[in-house]
Design an enzyme around this catalytic site. Structure first.
Site, PDB file in Angstrom:
ATOM      1  N   PRO A  83     -15.213   2.417   8.899  1.00  0.00           N
ATOM      2  CG  PRO A  83     -16.587   0.549   8.666  1.00  0.00           C
ATOM      3  CD  PRO A  83     -15.223   1.075   8.312  1.00  0.00           C
ATOM      4  N   GLY A  85     -19.253   4.160  14.213  1.00  0.00           N
ATOM      5  CA  GLY A  85     -20.542   4.681  14.631  1.00  0.00           C
ATOM      6  C   GLY A  85     -20.373   5.981  15.407  1.00  0.00           C
ATOM      7  CE1 TYR A 135     -21.428  -3.842  13.259  1.00  0.00           C
ATOM      8  CE2 TYR A 135     -22.191  -1.618  13.697  1.00  0.00           C
ATOM      9  CZ  TYR A 135     -21.213  -2.594  13.786  1.00  0.00           C
ATOM     10  OH  TYR A 135     -20.034  -2.310  14.418  1.00  0.00           O
ATOM     11  CB  THR A 161     -19.536  -5.131  10.241  1.00  0.00           C
ATOM     12  OG1 THR A 161     -18.925  -4.032   9.578  1.00  0.00           O
ATOM     13  CG2 THR A 161     -18.729  -5.478  11.484  1.00  0.00           C
ATOM     14  NE  ARG A 170     -16.706  -2.558  22.170  1.00  0.00           N
ATOM     15  CZ  ARG A 170     -17.455  -2.187  21.141  1.00  0.00           C
ATOM     16  NH1 ARG A 170     -18.015  -0.996  21.125  1.00  0.00           N
ATOM     17  NH2 ARG A 170     -17.643  -3.010  20.129  1.00  0.00           N
ATOM     18  CG  HIS A 273     -15.347  -4.280  15.553  1.00  0.00           C
ATOM     19  ND1 HIS A 273     -16.357  -4.616  14.712  1.00  0.00           N
ATOM     20  CD2 HIS A 273     -15.743  -3.124  16.140  1.00  0.00           C
ATOM     21  CE1 HIS A 273     -17.327  -3.718  14.799  1.00  0.00           C
ATOM     22  NE2 HIS A 273     -16.971  -2.793  15.665  1.00  0.00           N
ATOM     23  NE  ARG A 276     -14.919   0.177  19.214  1.00  0.00           N
ATOM     24  CZ  ARG A 276     -14.863   1.263  19.974  1.00  0.00           C
ATOM     25  NH1 ARG A 276     -13.715   1.676  20.441  1.00  0.00           N
ATOM     26  NH2 ARG A 276     -15.956   1.939  20.258  1.00  0.00           N
ATOM     27  NE  ARG A 308      -3.419   3.228  16.928  1.00  0.00           N
ATOM     28  CZ  ARG A 308      -4.549   2.692  16.468  1.00  0.00           C
ATOM     29  NH1 ARG A 308      -4.867   2.794  15.180  1.00  0.00           N
ATOM     30  NH2 ARG A 308      -5.389   2.070  17.271  1.00  0.00           N
ATOM     31  N   GLY A 327      -9.025   3.623  12.067  1.00  0.00           N
ATOM     32  CA  GLY A 327     -10.214   4.062  12.785  1.00  0.00           C
ATOM     33  C   GLY A 327      -9.910   5.193  13.743  1.00  0.00           C
TER      34      GLY A 327
HETATM   35  C1  LIG Z   1     -15.473   4.571  18.061  1.00  0.00           C
HETATM   36  C2  LIG Z   1     -15.492   3.403  17.117  1.00  0.00           C
HETATM   37  C3  LIG Z   1     -16.688   3.024  16.542  1.00  0.00           C
HETATM   38  C4  LIG Z   1     -16.717   1.958  15.635  1.00  0.00           C
HETATM   39  N1  LIG Z   1     -17.894   1.638  15.027  1.00  0.00           N
HETATM   40  C5  LIG Z   1     -17.896   0.679  14.056  1.00  0.00           C
HETATM   41  C6  LIG Z   1     -19.075   0.438  13.307  1.00  0.00           C
HETATM   42  O1  LIG Z   1     -20.097   1.085  13.511  1.00  0.00           O
HETATM   43  N2  LIG Z   1     -19.021  -0.519  12.356  1.00  0.00           N
HETATM   44  C7  LIG Z   1     -17.889  -1.246  12.090  1.00  0.00           C
HETATM   45  O2  LIG Z   1     -17.880  -2.114  11.213  1.00  0.00           O
HETATM   46  N3  LIG Z   1     -16.748  -1.032  12.786  1.00  0.00           N
HETATM   47  C8  LIG Z   1     -16.733  -0.064  13.743  1.00  0.00           C
HETATM   48  N4  LIG Z   1     -15.565   0.188  14.410  1.00  0.00           N
HETATM   49  C9  LIG Z   1     -14.339  -0.552  14.066  1.00  0.00           C
HETATM   50  C10 LIG Z   1     -13.563   0.148  12.942  1.00  0.00           C
HETATM   51  O3  LIG Z   1     -14.245   0.068  11.723  1.00  0.00           O
HETATM   52  C11 LIG Z   1     -12.178  -0.488  12.738  1.00  0.00           C
HETATM   53  O4  LIG Z   1     -12.325  -1.878  12.558  1.00  0.00           O
HETATM   54  C12 LIG Z   1     -11.225  -0.237  13.913  1.00  0.00           C
HETATM   55  O5  LIG Z   1     -11.435   1.040  14.481  1.00  0.00           O
HETATM   56  C13 LIG Z   1      -9.796  -0.325  13.423  1.00  0.00           C
HETATM   57  O6  LIG Z   1      -8.905  -0.233  14.477  1.00  0.00           O
HETATM   58  P1  LIG Z   1      -8.114   1.107  14.875  1.00  0.00           P
HETATM   59  O7  LIG Z   1      -9.097   1.985  15.571  1.00  0.00           O
HETATM   60  O8  LIG Z   1      -7.061   0.584  15.761  1.00  0.00           O
HETATM   61  O9  LIG Z   1      -7.580   1.729  13.612  1.00  0.00           O
HETATM   62  C14 LIG Z   1     -15.518   1.247  15.333  1.00  0.00           C
HETATM   63  C15 LIG Z   1     -14.318   1.630  15.939  1.00  0.00           C
HETATM   64  C16 LIG Z   1     -14.293   2.706  16.814  1.00  0.00           C
HETATM   65  C17 LIG Z   1     -12.990   3.119  17.424  1.00  0.00           C
END
Ligand SMILES: Cc1cc2nc3c(=O)[nH]c(=O)nc-3n(C[C@H](O)[C@H](O)[C@H](O)COP(=O)(O)O)c2cc1C
Length: 386
Positions: A83, A85, A135, A161, A170, A273, A276, A308, A327
Site C-alpha cells: 500500500p 499513499g 491508518y 499499519t 524525511r 515501512h 521511511r 528489487r 513498494g
Molecule cells: C511513496 C510511498 C508511500 C507509502 N505510503 C504508505 C501508506 O500509505 N501506508 C503504508 O502502510 N505504507 C506506505 N508505504 C510503505 C510501503 O507500504 C512499503 O512498506 C514500502 O514501500 C516497502 O519498501 P520498498 O519501497 O523498498 O519496496 C509507502 C511507501 C512509499 C514509497
C-alpha cells in the site's frame, strides 16, 4: 510490451533512473526518499546481498509454478503491490494501472488510507484484489468508519499499519517543501516546468487528492499529524469489528508478533515501512527469522522492504516469508511507462523467480524453504556493506 520484445527497463536501477527523469524532483524525492540519513533504505536492499542460495544440478525440467495460497486467496504470484499513499503522484492513472496489473497477475493491491483513488473503484478494477490499508490518523471512530467502508466494498483483507505513531523525519521532503495540503512555491513552479509531460498530464487530470477523507474530515488531511490512535485497545476493537482477514503491517519485534498472533490477527507484514520511519530500524529480512521462530511455521508472514528483483523474492521466502510485497519499484515502473511498464516489471520479476527455481532444482515456489539457503537462516551480520 509484446512477449518477444525485450524489456527496455529490465532492472530496478533502470526503472528508478527513468522515473527520476520523468518526475519533478519534489515528487521523485517523496517516493524515493526515506528517514534520516537513509542508511536504513540502503540497508534494506543490502540485506538481500548477504543471503546466498545453493544451486542443484541435473534435476528434471522445472515447471516454474508461481501460484500461492494466502489468507484464503489463490494468488498468481508470490509477490504483490504494497500500500502506498498518493500513487497518482507518479502520474495520472497510476492507481488504475496498478489495479489492472493486479487483475492480470492475480496479485493483491494494497490500497492506502492516503490513496488517490477510492477503494471501491480499485476493488472493481482489480477484480476484487484490493486490500485496504488502514491508518488511524484522526479519531478512532473515523478509523472504524474507514474499516466499515472497506468491508462494504467487499475487501477480503484489511491491513492495519502500526509503525507510524508519528510520520518519520524525511529530510528530502523538508528540503523540497513537500507537505499536505501542498502549497506551491516558485521552486515548485520551476520544477514542474522542467517536467512538462508530468505537469501537463497532472494538470489535465487534476492534482491527486486523498479521496478517502472526502466528507470525513472537513479540515482535510495532514500527513504529519500524529497517528497514535493505533494502540492495543484499538486493535482489539478492530478485531471485533472487522469481519474478514486482518493483517498488521510494520512489525519487527518477535514479542509484538506473538502478542498480535494471540489477539487473532490473521497475518503479519514484517516491514520497516521502506525505511521511511526510523533510519536505524533493523531490516525486515534481518527481523524475519526471529519472527518466524516466534510465531511458528504455519502462521502467515508477509515481508516488504528492499525487494528489487525476483531472486530477492526467493530469498525472502527461503528466510521464512510466505509472501512478499514491493513498494517503490511499482511506482517507478508506472512513472516510467504507465501500465506497460508495470506489467513489464511484474513479468520480469516472475521470470527471474522461475529462472531461480530452475537453478535451485525446484518445480514450484511453494517448495522454497530454508533448504535453498547456502548458509543457515539466522540474524544477518551487522556490518552490511552499504
Ligand atoms: C511513496 C510511498 C508511500 C507509502 N505510503 C504508505 C501508506 O500509505 N501506508 C503504508 O502502510 N505504507 C506506505 N508505504 C510503505 C510501503 O507500504 C512499503 O512498506 C514500502 O514501500 C516497502 O519498501 P520498498 O519501497 O523498498 O519496496 C509507502 C511507501 C512509499 C514509497
Amino acid at each position: 510490451m509484446r512477449k518477444d520484445e525485450p524489456n527496455p527497463l529490465p532492472t530496478f536501477a533502470d526503472l528508478r533512473a527513468a522515473a527520476r527523469r520523468r518526475l519533478p524532483r519534489v515528487v521523485f524525492d517523496f517516493i524515493d526518499g526515506a528517514a534520516g540519513r537513509e542508511v536504513g533504505l540502503r540497508r534494506n536492499m543490502a540485506a538481500f546481498d548477504e543471503v546466498t542460495l545453493m544451486p542443484r544440478v541435473l534435476v528434471d525440467p522445472p515447471v516454474g509454478d508461481l501460484t500461492v495460497r494466502l489468507l484464503g486467496q489463490e494468488l498468481g504470484l508470490p509477490f504483490g503491490c504494497a500500500p502506498m499513499g498518493m500513487c497518482n503522484l507518479a502520474g495520472p492513472g497510476t492507481d488504475l494501472a496498478l489495479a489492472d496489473a493486479a487483475a492480470r497477475g492475480r496479485f493483491p493491491l494494497g490500497v492506502s488510507t492516503a490513496g488517490s483513488t477510492a477503494v471501491e473503484v480499485l476493488m472493481e478494477r482489480s477484480q476484487g484484489r484490493a486490500w485496504f490499508q488502514l491508518y488511524v490518523t484522526g479519531s478512532v471512530d473515523e478509523a472504524l468508519a474507514l474499516a466499515d467502508r472497506a468491508a462494504a466494498a467487499q475487501c477480503e483483507v484489511l491491513t492495519l499499519t502500526v509503525d507510524t505513531p508519528r510520520t518519520g523525519n524525511r529530510p528530502r521532503d523538508t528540503r523540497n517543501g513537500f507537505r499536505t495540503p501542498f502549497r506551491m512555491g516558485l521552486r515548485h513552479f520551476v520544477d514542474f516546468a522542467l517536467h512538462p509531460r508530468w505537469s501537463l498530464g497532472t494538470l489535465a487530470a487534476g492534482a491527486p487528492r486523498m479521496v478517502h477523507f472526502d466528507g470525513l474530515r472537513p479540515g482535510g488531511y495532514d500527513r504529519t499529524a500524529p497517528r497514535r490512535g493505533a494502540n492495543w485497545d484499538f486493535l482489539a476493537r478492530l478485531r471485533e469489528r472487522w469481519p474478514r482477514r486482518l493483517v498488521v503491517k510494520g512489525v519487527l519485534n518477535p514479542g509484538d508478533a506473538q502478542r498480535l498472533q494471540a489477539m487473532g490477527v490473521d497475518a503479519l507484514q514484517v516491514s520497516n515501512h521502506g525505511a521511511r520511519q526510523l533510519d536505524a530500524a533493523l531490516t525486515p529480512l534481518e527481523a524475519l527469522p526471529a519472527i518466524r521462530a516466534a510465531v511458528g511455521p504455519d502462521y502467515p508472514l508477509i515481508l516488504d522492504g528492499g525487494v528489487r528483483q525476483g531472486e530477492d523474492v526467493v530469498k525472502a521466502l527461503a528466510c521464512g516469508a510466505d509472501f512478499v510485497m514491493l513498494g517503490r519499484p511499482f511506482l517507478y515502473a508506472a512513472a516510467a511507462r504507465g501500465l506497460p511498464g508495470v506489467n513489464a516489471l511484474v513479468d520480469t520479476l516472475a521470470d527471474d523467480i522461475r529462472i531461480a527455481l530452475a537453478q535451485l532444482g525446484l518445480a514450484s515456489v511453494a517448495e522454497v524453504g530454508s533448504q535453498v539457503l547456502a548458509a543457515p537462516a539466522g540474524p544477518l551480520p551487522r556490518d552490511h556493506r552499504v
